[in-house]
Design a protein around this motif. Sequence first.
Motif, PDB file in Angstrom:
ATOM      1  N   ALA A 167       6.925  78.598  19.111  1.00  0.00           N
ATOM      2  CA  ALA A 167       5.895  77.918  19.896  1.00  0.00           C
ATOM      3  C   ALA A 167       4.507  78.307  19.390  1.00  0.00           C
ATOM      4  O   ALA A 167       3.617  77.477  19.296  1.00  0.00           O
ATOM      5  N   SER A 168       4.295  79.552  19.082  1.00  0.00           N
ATOM      6  CA  SER A 168       3.027  79.975  18.505  1.00  0.00           C
ATOM      7  C   SER A 168       3.225  81.309  17.777  1.00  0.00           C
ATOM      8  O   SER A 168       3.162  82.368  18.396  1.00  0.00           O
ATOM      9  N   PRO A 169       3.478  81.238  16.472  1.00  0.00           N
ATOM     10  CA  PRO A 169       3.730  82.474  15.731  1.00  0.00           C
ATOM     11  C   PRO A 169       2.597  83.487  15.858  1.00  0.00           C
ATOM     12  O   PRO A 169       2.847  84.680  16.021  1.00  0.00           O
ATOM     13  N   SER A 170       1.368  83.008  15.856  1.00  0.00           N
ATOM     14  CA  SER A 170       0.262  83.975  15.884  1.00  0.00           C
ATOM     15  C   SER A 170       0.230  84.711  17.214  1.00  0.00           C
ATOM     16  O   SER A 170       0.007  85.919  17.260  1.00  0.00           O
ATOM     17  N   ALA A 171       0.475  83.962  18.310  1.00  0.00           N
ATOM     18  CA  ALA A 171       0.468  84.608  19.624  1.00  0.00           C
ATOM     19  C   ALA A 171       1.603  85.630  19.707  1.00  0.00           C
ATOM     20  O   ALA A 171       1.426  86.742  20.225  1.00  0.00           O
TER      21      ALA A 171
ATOM     22  N   GLU B 145      -0.518  75.856  12.946  1.00  0.00           N
ATOM     23  CA  GLU B 145       0.647  75.935  13.814  1.00  0.00           C
ATOM     24  C   GLU B 145       0.867  74.571  14.462  1.00  0.00           C
ATOM     25  O   GLU B 145      -0.006  73.705  14.417  1.00  0.00           O
ATOM     26  N   ASP B 146       2.054  74.400  15.065  1.00  0.00           N
ATOM     27  CA  ASP B 146       2.415  73.079  15.576  1.00  0.00           C
ATOM     28  C   ASP B 146       1.430  72.520  16.599  1.00  0.00           C
ATOM     29  O   ASP B 146       1.100  71.340  16.555  1.00  0.00           O
ATOM     30  N   GLY B 147       0.985  73.386  17.523  1.00  0.00           N
ATOM     31  CA  GLY B 147       0.117  72.908  18.612  1.00  0.00           C
ATOM     32  C   GLY B 147      -1.151  72.232  18.097  1.00  0.00           C
ATOM     33  O   GLY B 147      -1.399  71.051  18.386  1.00  0.00           O
ATOM     34  N   PRO B 148      -1.960  72.952  17.333  1.00  0.00           N
ATOM     35  CA  PRO B 148      -3.195  72.342  16.828  1.00  0.00           C
ATOM     36  C   PRO B 148      -2.928  71.127  15.933  1.00  0.00           C
ATOM     37  O   PRO B 148      -3.690  70.162  15.967  1.00  0.00           O
ATOM     38  N   PHE B 149      -1.836  71.178  15.187  1.00  0.00           N
ATOM     39  CA  PHE B 149      -1.534  70.049  14.305  1.00  0.00           C
ATOM     40  C   PHE B 149      -1.271  68.785  15.120  1.00  0.00           C
ATOM     41  O   PHE B 149      -1.812  67.715  14.846  1.00  0.00           O
ATOM     42  N   LEU B 150      -0.434  68.948  16.144  1.00  0.00           N
ATOM     43  CA  LEU B 150      -0.095  67.824  17.021  1.00  0.00           C
ATOM     44  C   LEU B 150      -1.354  67.176  17.578  1.00  0.00           C
ATOM     45  O   LEU B 150      -1.532  65.961  17.524  1.00  0.00           O
ATOM     46  N   LYS B 151      -2.241  68.020  18.085  1.00  0.00           N
ATOM     47  CA  LYS B 151      -3.447  67.511  18.732  1.00  0.00           C
ATOM     48  C   LYS B 151      -4.308  66.737  17.732  1.00  0.00           C
ATOM     49  O   LYS B 151      -4.746  65.619  17.993  1.00  0.00           O
ATOM     50  N   ALA B 152      -4.525  67.352  16.572  1.00  0.00           N
ATOM     51  CA  ALA B 152      -5.407  66.726  15.588  1.00  0.00           C
ATOM     52  C   ALA B 152      -4.808  65.429  15.059  1.00  0.00           C
ATOM     53  O   ALA B 152      -5.517  64.444  14.856  1.00  0.00           O
TER      54      ALA B 152
END
Lengths: 893, 472
Positions: free
Chosen positions: A34-38, B47-54
Amino acid sequence: MSSRHAAPRQGLACLTMGPTSRETWAQRLGTFRASPSAFMAGPEGEDLGRHLLSDLRSEKLSEPTKISLLALSLEYPAQLWPDAPAAEAAATSLLDTLVLLPPRPSALRRPLLLAATTALAAGGALGPTSGASRRLLPLLLGLASGRDLGRSFGPASEQRTLQATAWECLRELESCKPGLLGGCLGLLRGLLGQEGAVQPLSLLLALALRNALVIQARARAGLQGLLVAGDWPTEGGPWNWMLAEEGDAHLQPQAPSWPAAEEGECRLATLELSPEEARELRAAVAQLLDASYLLTPVAQAQLLWLLGWALRGLRGQPPVLFKPQLVRLLGTAQLTLLHAVLALKAAFGEALFTAQDEALLLRRLTLAAQHPALPLPARLFYLHCLLNFPENWPLGPAGEEAAPLLLGSQLCRGLLPSLLHDPTALLARLHLLCLLCVEDEEKEEKGQDQSPRRYLEELLAGLRQRAALDGGPRALATLCFQASYLVARCLAGQPVVLTPLTHGLAQLYRAQPALAPHFVDLLDRVGPELGEPLKVVLRQEVVSRPGRDEALRWHLQMLARVADGDAQSATLGFLQAAAARCTDWGLQQALLQVCRALLRAGVGGGLADLLQALARQLEDPDGRDHARLYYILLAHLEEPKLGVALGPSLAAPALASSLVAENQGFAAALMVQEAPAPIRLSVGPHRAKGPVPVLQLQVEVLEQVYSLELRFRVERQIYAPLGAVHVPCLCPGRPTRPLLLPLQPRRPAPSRLAVRALYTTPSGLTCHARLPPLLVNFADLFLPFPQPPEGAELGFFEELWDSCLPKGTESRLWCPLGPHGLEALVSRHLEPFVVVAQPPTSYLIAIRLPPDSRLLLRLEAAQADGVPVALRTDDWAVLPLVGDCLRGLSVAG
Amino acid sequence: MAQRAVWLISHEPGTPLCGTVRFSRRYPTVEKRAKVFNGASYVPVPEDGPFLKALLFELRLSDDDKDFSESRDSCSHINKTSIYALLIGGEELWPVIAFMKNGMIYACVPLVEQTLFPRPPLISISGISQGFELLFGVQGFLYSGQKNDSELNTKLSQLPDLLLQTCPFGTLLDANLENSLDSINFASVTHPQKQPTWKAGTYKGKPQVSISITEKVKSMQYDKQDIADTWQVIGVVTCKCDLEGSMPNVTISLSLPTNGSPLQDILVHPCVTSLDSAILTSSSIDAADDSAFSGPYKFPLTPPLESFNLCYYTSQVPVPPILGFYQVKEEEVQLKITVNLKLHESVKNSFEFCEARIPFYNRGPVTHVEHKVSFGQLEVFREKSLLIWIIGQKFPKSLEISLSGTVTFGAKSHEKQPFDQICIGGTAYLKLHFRILDYTLTGCYADQHSVQVFASGKPKISTCKLYRFKLT
C-alpha cells in the motif's frame, strides 16, 4: 577475500529469528505494498529484509507464501536491502536457500534465481569482488547451457524450465553490466547452432555482441577473437571481468540511440576489425537474423534494434544482411516490428532503403495510422512516427515534426480529422492537416474548392460550436482551444487562416463568456499573429455589450487581460457602467484588476475620474482603499515609475488577472507548496578531523531562496537523528560556504540521507522540496587517531594492531594500483590516517571508526600493479566494507 | 526496450479516488539503469497512490474537472499520442504510456536509455512500442472470453505469475500471455528440434484447418449534398491449424469472385513468411480503379498452435448494402420521424438478426409514441429515450420498408437523460445493426482448394463466413 567470509555469517545470523506465520506475512505484505515508504519508516521496516530471507528457509511456511515473499523481493530490493553489502548478503542467502532445497521438484527455484539476480543487479553488488556474483554467474551459465548440475537442482525436466530463466537472468546481468558476457561470445555462438531455446540465446548473444562492440570501440581495440569459442567458466573459478570492468564506467547516458543522419561517423567507426573478424561478425549477425523468424514478434523487434545498433556506422558491415527480413516485417500489423523497421531506417538510411523503399515504408505507415482494425493508441503512435519519419534526405530542421516530403495530400486523405474522433486523435490529425496547409499554400492561391484550408476552417467551426454548448463538459472547451492554439502555431504566417479563426473565437466568447479563463490562457500562449487581433476583437466584444450580461465577472476577467491604451473611452465607459453592478467583493476586485491593467498601459485622464469615483462609491473598504491607492499612484508617478510600482514584485502572484487566480493566490500564500528543488547538494571532500565525522555539503543554488531549512533523515537509522541545517538566504551566482553536517554513527556503515528543503521564495510563498538523497560512503566516516608523540609512532601502531585480536578479525587482500602507484593513492585518500610512512612502498595506517571501532592497515612491499594489504579490525562487520572501499579508492586513483 | 513499471487501474467514477490500482509491478533492475541513463533528469517511479492520482487527473477521469486547471486545460498542453507526462511531487514523470479500455486503465513507464532533457522524440525510444505490446497483451489476456467480474478477478490474480513468465525483468518476451499459460503446461515436452518460441508445443491428432472470414461494414449516410456518404468494409480472417510436425508449411489463399471488391490495406500475422508485393501495396489510399489487385491473395505461413488472426483488410464495395433515409421534424414537444430502408438486391436477404436503434439525446424521457411500420415491430424504451425497430430475419419481397411516427417527450431532467455533443436540435441519427451468416459483402471466400499443406496427411478443411453490419 573478506566479503566472501563475512556475508554468509550475516545470513546465518537471521536464522535465529522465529518464523512468521502465513497470515502475518500476508498482512505485512499488503501493508507494505500500500505504501512502501510508510512501511519502511515504521517499526517493522528495518528488519523486513532480514525476516524475509530467514523465513524463506522456514519449514513452516508453504511454497505459495514463500513465492509471495520472493515476489516482493523482485520488486522492492532497494527498500529491503538498501546498500551493496546488504544486497550481496541477501543474494548469498538466496543462493544458499536455493542450494539447500531438497532435490524434489519445487516452484521456488525459478523465483530464487530471479531474486538473486535482481538483488545483485539492483543493489549494485555485481562485480569481481562479490562472492555471490562468482557463485551465481557460473551457475546460471551451467543451467542455461543445459549442462546437468546434479540432482540438487531438481529433476531433469525442471532443469529445462530453469534453462530459459537462466538465460534471462544472464541477459539482465549483461544489461546492467555491459561486457559481463563478452568473454562468452564464442560459447554462445556455438550453442546457438545447436538445438534448444533459440529466443533467449539469440537475444543474449545480440546484446552481448552489441555491448562488446561498443566497449571495444571505446578502447580502440578489435574484437580480439571474442567471437571464437572460449572455455567454460566454472563455479568459484575465475570469470572474465575484463570487458565488464571496462564497460562498467560506461553505462552512462548515451548519445541518442536514434541516430541523426550526420551521426554516421558515430563511435563504432573507430573500431578496427581485421578482415577475418569482420567475416566472423557478419556470420554471427546472419546466423541471428536467419533464426529470427523463430522468435516472438516482440523479441524479433528487440533483436533488430540491438543488431541495428551494433552494426550502425561499423566499417565494412553493409546492412544488406537485414534486407531479406524487411518485406516480411512490413506486412505485419505488429507495432514493435514496424517500429524496429523504422529504427533500421534511421540507423542506415539510404544504405538499406532506396527512395522506392522509403515510399513503400511511408505507405505502409500511413495505412497503419488509419487502419480501423488496429487499436487507437497504436494508430496514434504510427501517426507520430509519420511526423517524425527518418527520411533519407530530410529538408526541414532536425528535431521538428514535419510531414515527410513523399507524403502528399493524396496519401493523407484518410488521415483528416473529424469531430467524431477522440480528442487525442483529432489533435494528432489536425497537426498533420496544418502541416499540409503550410505546403498547399501555393495551391490555395489558385482557388481550389476542396482545399485543406477550407476543411480546417469547417472543423474549427464545429469545435467552437461544441465548446459553446451549455453545460457541456470542460473537455470540449479545452479541445477547441487546443486546436486553435495548434493552428495558430503551425500557420502563424497565414492571415487567411487566422482571420476567420479570430472572428470565430470572438463569436464563441459572445456565446459563452464563461470560457474567459481559456481565452486568457490562449492569449498568454499564442504569438502576436493571432494574439493581437484576437485581443482587439475580444475587447470590442466585451465593451460593446454593457449592461445586459450576467457574466460580468467573466467580462472583467477578460478585460483585465485585453485592456490596453486603445479604445480607452469605450473601455472606461464599460467600467463605469459595470461599477454600479459590482456589488460583491470578488467583482470589485475584478474591476480593480482592470483598472490596474489600464494603469500599467498608461491610460490617463478618464481613468483618474473612474478611480476617484470608485474610491467614493465602492461598498467594500478594501476596494475603496485600492482605488484610492491606484488614484494616488496615477496622479503622482511618471509612467515608467508607475510600471515599476505595479511590477510583479509589488503584489502577490495573483496579478495574472483572474478572480480565480486571485483567490488561488491568497490560498497559495498561506499553504506550503510542493516545488522542484531550488538547490543541489553534493558531498564535498572528506574532512578527517574532530571527534565525530562531519560531512561537508557543497551547495549549488538554482533559485533564490530565503529561510532555508534542510531536514535530513538517515536511512535505516544507522546514525543518530540529524539536526536541521538553517541558511538565511541563498542567491544563484553568489559563492556559498559549505554546510557542515556532523554525523553520529551507531555503527560504522555507509548510508543514505533523505533530504527535504523548506524555504520561502522571493514572492513570499513557502515551499517544500525533496532533494535527491545523499550518499554517505564508508570512507566518509574515517577519523584519525590522536597524533602519538614523535618517535613512538611504530609502538603506538603495534599496540593498536595487537589489541584488535582476539575480539576482532584479520584479513588480507590485494589492492590493485593505478599508474601513479601507492604513494599517490595514500596521499590522495589516506594521508590523515598514516601513522608510520616509508614512501613509496610501505605505510602503516590507523583509522578510527565511530562510534568505537578501529581499522588498521599495513600496506607493505607495494609492487607496480598493486599492494598486499594486511588489515585488522576489532569489528568483523566492517570487513566487506573495507574491501570495497579500498578497491574503490584504487579505481578512483 | 524495457519497462520500469506496469499498472492496471480500474476506473471507478463517483468513488473518492475515482479508481483503484488493481495490479502493479516494478522492475528494480530497469529502474537502476534508468537512474544511470537519465542522469540528472531521472525521476523515480512513484508509489501507487500518487501515481493513481496524477494519472486520473491527466486523463480527465477524476471528478474535479469543473474548474479551469492550467496544468491540464491549458491550450498548449497538447497530447497527440497515448503517452503522457505526469506531474508527481513537483517532478515530471515521462514517458507514461496509458490508455483506457472497458473501464480499465493500462499504464506503463518505458525505460529511456538517454537523458530526458531535451526530450527525445518518442519514435527513438524502443521501449515505447514494447510497452504498448505489453499492455495490449495484458488487455487481450484479461478480456479473452471473459464475461463477468469474477472471471476478471481470476485473470487478474493470474497476472503476477504470467508476467513472471513473459516479462521477468521488465523486458517483454512474448506479448501473447495465453501462450505462456500454455508453455507452463507444455514445459515437460522435450523439443526434439528447433521450434518457434511462439509455438509452445506440437499438435498430435487428426490434421484439420479451419478458416473463418468475418466482415463488418461501417457506413455513414448523411443524405446531404455537401457531405459524402461513406461505407467501408473491415475484414478479419481467423485460422486454426491443427497440424502435426514442429513447423508445418501452409499456404492459405483468399479468393474473390469476378465481381468481388478487391481487398486493401492488408495487415498480416507475423507468422506469414513472405508477401507478394501486390498485397503489400494494395491500399485504400489510391483511387479505386480496375487495375486494383483482385487476388488470389496467397499467404505462406507456419501456423502457431492457437487460433490466430491471419490478416485484417479493408475494402470499398460499390454500394452500401442497405440504403437508409431518416428525417426528423420538430413540432413543439413532439418529434415527427420518418425512416425508409432499402436492402440492395445483391445482398443476401437472410439475417441472423436485423434491428434499427433510434436514440434521442438532450431531451426528456419519451412519454408517448404513435407509429406505423410497414414491416417488423417497434419497441420503446422510455427512460433511455430509445426506440428499437426489430426488422427480423428477412426484408419483404419489395426489399423496402418504412417507419413513420411521432414521439412526445417529457420535461428534461439533467442527470438521467443521455447527453450528446453532436445530436443537438434537429441533428439525429439512427443506427442499424444486423448480422448475415455465411456471406461476405466483398465476396471474399476460402474453400477446400484454398489451403495447401506441406506436411503428412490430408487435413480436413472447414471454412465459414460471417458478416456483421453497423449502419449509421
